[in-house]
Motif scaffolding. Structure first.
Motif, PDB file in Angstrom:
ATOM      1  N   ILE A   1       0.832  -1.202   0.000  1.00 42.29           N
ATOM      2  CA  ILE A   1       0.000   0.000   0.000  1.00 42.29           C
ATOM      3  C   ILE A   1       0.868   1.254   0.000  1.00 42.29           C
ATOM      4  O   ILE A   1       0.556   2.254  -0.669  1.00 42.29           O
ATOM      5  N   ARG A   2       1.962   1.231   0.728  1.00 46.34           N
ATOM      6  CA  ARG A   2       2.872   2.380   0.739  1.00 46.34           C
ATOM      7  C   ARG A   2       3.454   2.622  -0.642  1.00 46.34           C
ATOM      8  O   ARG A   2       3.602   3.766  -1.077  1.00 46.34           O
ATOM      9  N   ARG A   3       3.787   1.540  -1.344  1.00 46.20           N
ATOM     10  CA  ARG A   3       4.341   1.681  -2.691  1.00 46.20           C
ATOM     11  C   ARG A   3       3.315   2.242  -3.657  1.00 46.20           C
ATOM     12  O   ARG A   3       3.620   3.084  -4.503  1.00 46.20           O
ATOM     13  N   LEU A   4       2.058   1.785  -3.518  1.00 44.83           N
ATOM     14  CA  LEU A   4       1.010   2.211  -4.441  1.00 44.83           C
ATOM     15  C   LEU A   4       0.447   3.581  -4.088  1.00 44.83           C
ATOM     16  O   LEU A   4      -0.043   4.299  -4.967  1.00 44.83           O
ATOM     17  N   GLY A   5       0.462   3.932  -2.813  1.00 45.88           N
ATOM     18  CA  GLY A   5      -0.082   5.220  -2.379  1.00 45.88           C
ATOM     19  C   GLY A   5      -1.588   5.309  -2.492  1.00 45.88           C
ATOM     20  O   GLY A   5      -2.143   6.404  -2.635  1.00 45.88           O
ATOM     21  N   ILE A   6      -2.271   4.164  -2.414  1.00 47.99           N
ATOM     22  CA  ILE A   6      -3.724   4.150  -2.576  1.00 47.99           C
ATOM     23  C   ILE A   6      -4.408   4.192  -1.206  1.00 47.99           C
ATOM     24  O   ILE A   6      -3.977   3.523  -0.265  1.00 47.99           O
TER      25      ILE A   6
END
Length: 352
Positions: free
Chosen positions: A179-184
């Protein structure tokens, strides 16, 4: 996506599952909705998804009211507790399903699925059917399928409930990193405190259809605002006569209090940091907890629980000990306050 809810209310017959719930969630946050079973957590998630319609209140996505939008028009991805994978479809086809429904080009679908296989660690499994996968792998397929259409909001309904403890812990770490990588913006429902604290940027405590408190895990743990939150988060003991505790005599007779094990020291008078603020007690039970002992001690105010290091002398039921209560959460009605032991400021005696 930025989320705002105002006065969300939902009834099922005479049962009010959500009672004027209001909150705001910043873009890119990972939010845990935490509470006991039947408290209204999933109802809130389903209203956000458009699977339930609020009887009152409004939902806004990036400032746009979405109450009347169909689920497929809200830009969300939804992961169900039981995976809900298509048993006759391969991993590839399950992930591609939403893109196929949207009639995307085959080349575009193949590229997106390949990207998600890499992201979710499923590369090499794309030709397998769901029954050929482990529980953790099936859950990753469900995540990948929800992410395939590139939603702006990801909703997870107890995503790790059907997975064994070891794999669940691994998936928590993986989910947070992903989730941190995607920023969603992501919202997940859970009744597992450890899961919420470990994964979420913020936690929303839901009880009886109401939002009790919203904040970071540390803020909620250290500064509970209601009696329910004080008693629900962490390991706790409830005292009906906290005014009998040494250093807390000023508490009103009608008050009750919550005490956590980390707030209590137990041992000989010489072992305690503030002997003058300590009081005599009797050990009721001792439990081995792996990294320490859990000791239940009976005081005049009631039974408190403390942790004791394995490096210290072992205690046994019936032993007379000294107990020091550093802090309590006291409440009258719906007001909860944190109180420190007033006698800790007294000078410590010197033992020779």
């Amino acid at each position: 996506m930025r989320i705002k809810a105002e006065g969300l209310t939902k009834r099922f017959g005479d049962f009010e599952a959500s009672k004027e719930v209001s909150f705001e969630i910043e873009d890119g946050k990972l939010i845990g909705i935490l509470g006991p079973s039947g408290g209204g957590k999933t109802t809130i998630l389903r209203m956000l998804a458009g699977l339930e319609t609020p009887d009152a209140g409004d939902i806004f996505f990036d400032g746009r009211r979405v109450n009347d939008l169909l689920p497929q028009s809200r830009g969300i991805g939804f992961v169900f507790q039981n995976y809900a994978l298509f048993r006759h479809m391969t991993v590839f086809d399950n992930i591609a399903f939403g893109l196929t429904v949207q009639k995307r080009k085959k080349q575009e679908i193949a590229a997106r699925v390949s990207e998600l296989l890499e992201l979710t660690g499923l590369r090499g499994l794309e030709k397998r059917l769901p029954h050929q996968l482990s529980g953790g792998q099936r859950q990753r397929v469900a995540f990948a399928r929800a992410l395939a259409p590139q939603p702006q909001l990801l909703l997870l309904d107890e995503p790790f409930a059907a997975i064994d403890a070891k794999v669940r812990k691994e998936l928590r770490t993986w989910l947070k990193e992903m989730i941190r990588r995607l920023g969603i913006t992501t919202i997940f429902v859970t009744h597992d405190q450890e899961e919420a604290v470990e994964v979420a940027d913020e936690i929303m405590i839901i009880h009886g259809g109401r939002l009790e408190q919203q904040g970071t895990p540390l803020d909620i743990y250290r500064h509970p605002r209601t009696p329910f939150v004080a008693g629900f988060v962490g390991e706790t003991t409830v005292l009906d006569r906290p005014e009998l505790l040494k250093g807390f005599e000023e508490i009103a007779r009608e008050a009750r209090a919550v005490v956590r094990p980390e707030f209590v020291e137990v041992g000989t008078a010489k072992e305690l940091s503030y002997p003058n603020a300590s009081e005599r007690g009797v050990v009721r039970d001792v439990y081995f907890r792996g990294k320490n002992w859990q000791v239940d001690v009976e005081l005049d105010a009631g039974v408190v629980t403390a942790y004791r290091s394995l490096e210290q002398d072992a205690l046994r039921p019936g032993d007379e000990v000294w107990a020091l209560v550093h802090r309590i959460y006291a409440f009258e009605g719906e007001t909860c306050v944190s109180l420190e032991n007033a006698m800790k400021s007294d000078p410590m005696p010197v033992y020779i």
